[in-house]
Scaffold this motif. Structure first.
Motif, PDB file in Angstrom:
ATOM      1  N   ARG A  54       0.805  -1.223   0.000  1.00 41.82           N
ATOM      2  CA  ARG A  54       0.000   0.000   0.000  1.00 41.82           C
ATOM      3  C   ARG A  54       0.842   1.278   0.000  1.00 41.82           C
ATOM      4  O   ARG A  54       0.313   2.362  -0.262  1.00 41.82           O
ATOM      5  CB  ARG A  54      -0.924   0.002   1.214  1.00 41.82           C
ATOM      6  CG  ARG A  54      -1.968  -1.124   1.209  1.00 41.82           C
ATOM      7  CD  ARG A  54      -2.844  -1.036   2.434  1.00 41.82           C
ATOM      8  NE  ARG A  54      -3.549   0.243   2.487  1.00 41.82           N
ATOM      9  CZ  ARG A  54      -4.015   0.802   3.612  1.00 41.82           C
ATOM     10  NH1 ARG A  54      -3.816   0.197   4.786  1.00 41.82           N
ATOM     11  NH2 ARG A  54      -4.651   1.957   3.570  1.00 41.82           N
ATOM     12  N   ALA A  55       2.132   1.163   0.315  1.00 38.18           N
ATOM     13  CA  ALA A  55       3.016   2.338   0.325  1.00 38.18           C
ATOM     14  C   ALA A  55       4.449   1.861   0.127  1.00 38.18           C
ATOM     15  O   ALA A  55       4.763   0.681   0.325  1.00 38.18           O
ATOM     16  CB  ALA A  55       2.903   3.110   1.638  1.00 38.18           C
ATOM     17  N   GLU A 112       7.001   9.030  -9.603  1.00 37.85           N
ATOM     18  CA  GLU A 112       5.993  10.052  -9.339  1.00 37.85           C
ATOM     19  C   GLU A 112       4.595   9.594  -9.750  1.00 37.85           C
ATOM     20  O   GLU A 112       3.601   9.897  -9.081  1.00 37.85           O
ATOM     21  CB  GLU A 112       6.344  11.348 -10.060  1.00 37.85           C
ATOM     22  CG  GLU A 112       5.341  12.462  -9.750  1.00 37.85           C
ATOM     23  CD  GLU A 112       5.798  13.824 -10.228  1.00 37.85           C
ATOM     24  OE1 GLU A 112       6.119  14.667  -9.367  1.00 37.85           O
ATOM     25  OE2 GLU A 112       5.824  14.045 -11.447  1.00 37.85           O
ATOM     26  N   ASN A 113       4.503   8.852 -10.840  1.00 33.40           N
ATOM     27  CA  ASN A 113       3.189   8.469 -11.363  1.00 33.40           C
ATOM     28  C   ASN A 113       2.603   7.234 -10.687  1.00 33.40           C
ATOM     29  O   ASN A 113       1.496   6.826 -11.026  1.00 33.40           O
ATOM     30  CB  ASN A 113       3.280   8.236 -12.874  1.00 33.40           C
ATOM     31  CG  ASN A 113       3.503   9.532 -13.631  1.00 33.40           C
ATOM     32  OD1 ASN A 113       3.184  10.610 -13.133  1.00 33.40           O
ATOM     33  ND2 ASN A 113       4.075   9.443 -14.831  1.00 33.40           N
ATOM     34  N   ALA A 114       3.333   6.639  -9.751  1.00 34.94           N
ATOM     35  CA  ALA A 114       2.813   5.463  -9.042  1.00 34.94           C
ATOM     36  C   ALA A 114       1.535   5.827  -8.280  1.00 34.94           C
ATOM     37  O   ALA A 114       1.336   6.968  -7.862  1.00 34.94           O
ATOM     38  CB  ALA A 114       3.869   4.917  -8.086  1.00 34.94           C
ATOM     39  N   THR A 115       0.696   4.844  -8.092  1.00 35.29           N
ATOM     40  CA  THR A 115      -0.593   5.093  -7.428  1.00 35.29           C
ATOM     41  C   THR A 115      -0.525   4.870  -5.920  1.00 35.29           C
ATOM     42  O   THR A 115      -1.509   5.094  -5.219  1.00 35.29           O
ATOM     43  CB  THR A 115      -1.667   4.165  -8.015  1.00 35.29           C
ATOM     44  OG1 THR A 115      -1.292   2.808  -7.773  1.00 35.29           O
ATOM     45  CG2 THR A 115      -1.824   4.400  -9.512  1.00 35.29           C
ATOM     46  N   LYS A 116       0.639   4.408  -5.447  1.00 36.65           N
ATOM     47  CA  LYS A 116       0.816   4.167  -4.010  1.00 36.65           C
ATOM     48  C   LYS A 116       1.782   5.196  -3.454  1.00 36.65           C
ATOM     49  O   LYS A 116       2.816   5.481  -4.077  1.00 36.65           O
ATOM     50  CB  LYS A 116       1.340   2.743  -3.789  1.00 36.65           C
ATOM     51  CG  LYS A 116       0.353   1.692  -4.309  1.00 36.65           C
ATOM     52  CD  LYS A 116       0.945   0.298  -4.361  1.00 36.65           C
ATOM     53  CE  LYS A 116      -0.069  -0.680  -4.950  1.00 36.65           C
ATOM     54  NZ  LYS A 116       0.463  -2.063  -5.054  1.00 36.65           N
ATOM     55  N   PRO A 117       1.477   5.779  -2.309  1.00 38.08           N
ATOM     56  CA  PRO A 117       2.333   6.849  -1.780  1.00 38.08           C
ATOM     57  C   PRO A 117       3.745   6.359  -1.495  1.00 38.08           C
ATOM     58  O   PRO A 117       3.947   5.240  -0.997  1.00 38.08           O
ATOM     59  CB  PRO A 117       1.619   7.282  -0.493  1.00 38.08           C
ATOM     60  CG  PRO A 117       0.781   6.103  -0.100  1.00 38.08           C
ATOM     61  CD  PRO A 117       0.363   5.451  -1.383  1.00 38.08           C
ATOM     62  N   SER A 147      10.680  13.223  -6.805  1.00 40.66           N
ATOM     63  CA  SER A 147       9.647  12.439  -7.491  1.00 40.66           C
ATOM     64  C   SER A 147       8.872  11.562  -6.519  1.00 40.66           C
ATOM     65  O   SER A 147       7.772  11.110  -6.837  1.00 40.66           O
ATOM     66  CB  SER A 147      10.276  11.581  -8.592  1.00 40.66           C
ATOM     67  OG  SER A 147      11.083  10.544  -8.048  1.00 40.66           O
ATOM     68  N   CYS A 148       9.451  11.302  -5.337  1.00 40.14           N
ATOM     69  CA  CYS A 148       8.674  10.622  -4.295  1.00 40.14           C
ATOM     70  C   CYS A 148       7.589  11.576  -3.785  1.00 40.14           C
ATOM     71  O   CYS A 148       7.721  12.797  -3.884  1.00 40.14           O
ATOM     72  CB  CYS A 148       9.580  10.187  -3.154  1.00 40.14           C
ATOM     73  SG  CYS A 148      10.699   8.829  -3.583  1.00 40.14           S
ATOM     74  N   HIS A 149       6.555  11.026  -3.222  1.00 38.89           N
ATOM     75  CA  HIS A 149       5.398  11.849  -2.838  1.00 38.89           C
ATOM     76  C   HIS A 149       5.611  12.582  -1.516  1.00 38.89           C
ATOM     77  O   HIS A 149       4.984  13.608  -1.272  1.00 38.89           O
ATOM     78  CB  HIS A 149       4.157  10.963  -2.764  1.00 38.89           C
ATOM     79  CG  HIS A 149       3.892  10.219  -4.041  1.00 38.89           C
ATOM     80  ND1 HIS A 149       3.489   8.905  -4.077  1.00 38.89           N
ATOM     81  CD2 HIS A 149       4.012  10.602  -5.340  1.00 38.89           C
ATOM     82  CE1 HIS A 149       3.343   8.508  -5.334  1.00 38.89           C
ATOM     83  NE2 HIS A 149       3.660   9.516  -6.122  1.00 38.89           N
TER      84      HIS A 149
END
Length: 696
Positions: A48-49, A85-90, A109-111
């Motif tokens: 999930r992350a 950056e475009n990943a859907t998981k934080p 690029s990390c959230h």
């Protein structure tokens, strides 16, 4: 997955660890490993992350220098950061040590980003003639704001974690274990229901009013401060794109500008300077198993500007240091100078008051040579006179413990003669600091004919501890840097007598890229110092060599430069340089003494005469073995004499102009101007063989 990147699952969190010692550089294996790890985490329904950490002493500290100049290998860094950056998981970047260049671009690029309080982040690509090419110019303004991003990207200077927190580059500080801190932060995100927060989608800071005016002001400031430099202006163009274009288009524009920098000759020069500095640390003929002597305490003799600067170097490095002076009054002046220098740093905010007191606590003043008996290294920084040096070194020889390193800060005197004043010449070495010693990076380490390998290795190790760029040189009048600068300054004076003005000479060489003009430098240093060196050299002139006399006229008139208020220039309020009204008559008299008529001189001749004089003398220095390698000469001039980094140093510049062209002009000057322009035999051989300085 590559060996340099490890992916493991900690419950519902994927832990990605980069382990590519010594600095986790972003080589191909790391890029491929990162891409694979984030893609795998994205595809795993139980994850999930994602938490990104780095093993060892630092986060990712930038590109892998082993790949410089080689064909690019997939995946590219832009591909990697786009996937992150475009990943859907934080995702959370856990920063320690330094996150520089591509390392910071990965973190951006990390959230989310968390960091230790002593971490540093930055985008130093401009120092290599480049700009951040993996989204740094587009993402940093969206976090830190356009003004701060411009400052960081155009200067290339890292910022510390507290400032990074202030400007939203990191989200919070952490303590303790990196992995545990990262996992705890990610678990908190999940508990709070927070998902991805993509930097590229945060547009509020790049869509504010007044940004066009801010960017225009920065462009003008850089043009004035860094004239002729290519990459700083391209950096501004790239940041400007972040304010005008959506992220995807901005990234395309950034890449276009990055490729322009890659194709610029300035980039090649700055890459050369980067590698030359690392090569300078290698000492020819020094066995790898030589053990340096331990330096736990130091002493400096002489509390003038140079001596105090050297004292500060030791204190800054955490080495206890004694300052020896001849009287209470002189000693107190030296200690006061040290304190006032630190106080100025505190006032600027670059040093805390607590740290100032800690460093001052490492400095003690003494009046008796007997107090130096336990010092591991002693540096003399007294008046540049062989008689004075004799007195000092005879006292040191009688006082210092066996194995102590006895160092001279002489800028031009014969180190072998100085060593002969002692019964232990093997322990004597030159440590030629540059003024102000606590600021200037260069340290010429002078190897005398008797200097032992252990002492030489110790001197190089000490230079590293003092955060200096240390270069080994041999013994001759002026060593490398000053021997060359004698020729450079002499040509500047000849040009004055032939018809140029101080302002024209200095302006032409600043336009070439020199940090200061040669005549302004002379005034700042003190014309009495230049004249003393000139007087010492006069008896050793070779047949046909003559000296300009304008310096003699200035000294006779009591004009010593800034210290007297008048030299080549007159200095008014605030030491602003103005024309010296007495100088034209002196120049006319000097010209008459040489039997010439003053006439206008072209700026091109000013630059060629001064710069080619450096090149010709450097060729002689290399031929004599005074410098180990051509790139060492470049390192010395880039770090000690204000030579423009984007020209790569005098000998890299000579190669870029073409040695045949340089030799042709030197031969013309030799025919027209006489003995000082005798072409260096090495230069003639290189041209005859079709080789360059880089080929040596």
């Amino acid at each position: 997955m590559s060996d340099a990147v490890l992916l493991e699952r900690r419950g519902e969190i994927a832990l990605v660890t980069v382990d590519n010692p010594p600095v986790n550089a972003l080589g191909q294996s790391v890029r491929a490993g990162l891409l694979a790890a984030f893609q795998q985490a994205e595809a795993d329904p139980q994850v999930r992350a994602v938490v990104l950490v780095c093993a060892g002493r630092t986060f990712m500290a930038g590109a892998d220098i082993r790949e410089f100049g080689k064909p690019p290998q997939a995946p590219s860094l832009p591909e990697v950061v786009e996937a992150i950056e475009n990943a859907t998981k934080p995702s959370v970047a856990v920063i320690h040590g330094t996150a520089l260049g591509g390392g910071l671009e990965v973190a951006l690029s990390c959230h989310y980003r968390i960091a230790r309080r002593d971490a540093q982040v930055g985008l130093p690509e401009v120092k290599l003639g480049l700009l951040p090419g993996a989204g740094g110019t587009q993402r940093l303004p969206r976090l830190a704001g356009v003004e701060k991003a411009l400052d960081m990207i155009v200067s290339g200077t890292p910022i510390r974690a507290p400032e990074a927190l202030e400007f939203n580059v990191v989200d919070e500080f952490i303590d303790g274990d990196l992995v545990e801190a990262g996992l705890a932060f990610a678990q908190r995100l999940l508990a709070d229901g927070k998902g991805p927060r993509r930097t590229g989608e945060r547009n509020e800071r790049v869509q504010q009013a007044g940004l066009a005016e801010l960017i225009a002001h920065k462009r003008g400031e850089v043009q004035k401060r860094l004239p002729g430099q290519f990459s700083p202006q391209r950096c501004i163009d790239a940041v400007e794109a972040a304010t005008q274009l959506p992220l995807r288009d901005g990234l395309v524009r950034e890449r276009e500008l990055f490729m322009q920098c890659m194709e610029s000759p300035q980039r090649a020069a700055q890459i050369h300077a980067f590698f030359a500095e690392r090569e300078a640390a290698k000492v020819e003929g020094l066995a790898a198993d030589v053990l340096p002597r331990e330096v736990r305490s130091a002493a400096v003799i002489g509390g003038g500007t140079m001596g105090v600067g050297i004292v500060l170097c030791f204190a800054n490095a955490g080495i206890p240091v004694k300052l020896l002076e001849v009287s209470d009054e002189a000693l107190q002046r030296g200690l006061d100078r040290a304190r006032s220098t630190y106080a100025a740093s505190v006032a600027r905010g670059s040093l805390s008051a607590e740290e100032m007191e800690r460093r001052m606590g490492l400095i003690s003043g003494v009046l008796d040579y007997a107090a130096l008996g336990d010092a591991d290294v002693v540096v003399e920084a007294v008046f540049e006179s062989l008689d004075v040096k004799r007195q000092v070194f005879e006292r040191l020889d009688a006082t210092c413990k066996p194995g102590a390193i006895l160092a001279s800060n002489t800028s031009s005197l014969d180190l072998d003669e100085i060593a002969a004043f002692t019964q232990r010449p093997q322990d004597v070495v030159g440590l030629h600091f540059f003024s102000p010693a606590n600021v200037m990076r260069l340290l010429e380490v002078v190897r005398g004919k008797a200097t032992s390998d252990a002492v030489l290795a110790s001197a190089m190790q000490l230079g590293k501890r003092l955060k200096k760029v240390s270069v080994v040189v041999g013994v001759c009048d002026g060593f490398v840097g000053n021997r060359m600068i004698f020729q450079y300054g002499r040509q500047a004076e000849f040009l004055l007598e032939e018809g140029a003005t101080p302002a024209q000479v200095d302006r032409a060489l600043r336009a070439f890229g020199m940090a200061m003009g040669p005549l302004a430098v002379r005034d700042m240093s003190g014309l009495d110092i230049s004249h003393a060196i000139r007087s010492r050299q006069r008896p050793n002139l070779k047949p046909g060599q003559t000296l300009p006399t304008v310096l003699d006229h200035l000294i006779a008139a009591g004009m010593l430069g800034q210290k007297s208020g008048t030299g080549f220039y007159h200095y008014g309020e605030g030491r602003t340089a103005q024309d010296n009204p007495a100088l034209p008559a002196m120049l006319e008299q000097a010209a008459a003494e040489r039997g010439i008529t003053r006439a206008p001189v072209e700026d091109e001749e000013i630059v060629e005469r001064c710069i080619y004089a450096l090149i010709n003398e450097a060729a002689n220095i290399l031929d004599e073995g005074i410098a180990q390698r051509a790139s060492d000469v470049d390192v010395i001039f880039l770090n000690g004499y204000g030579f423009p980094a984007w020209r790569g140093g005098p000998l890299f510049y000579a190669d870029s102009v073409g040695l045949a062209r340089v030799l042709e002009r030197i031969r013309e000057f030799h025919q027209r101007l006489g003995a000082w322009w005798q072409p260096a035999p090495l230069l003639e051989r290189l041209v005859a063989e079709g080789r360059r300085f880089a080929d040596l």
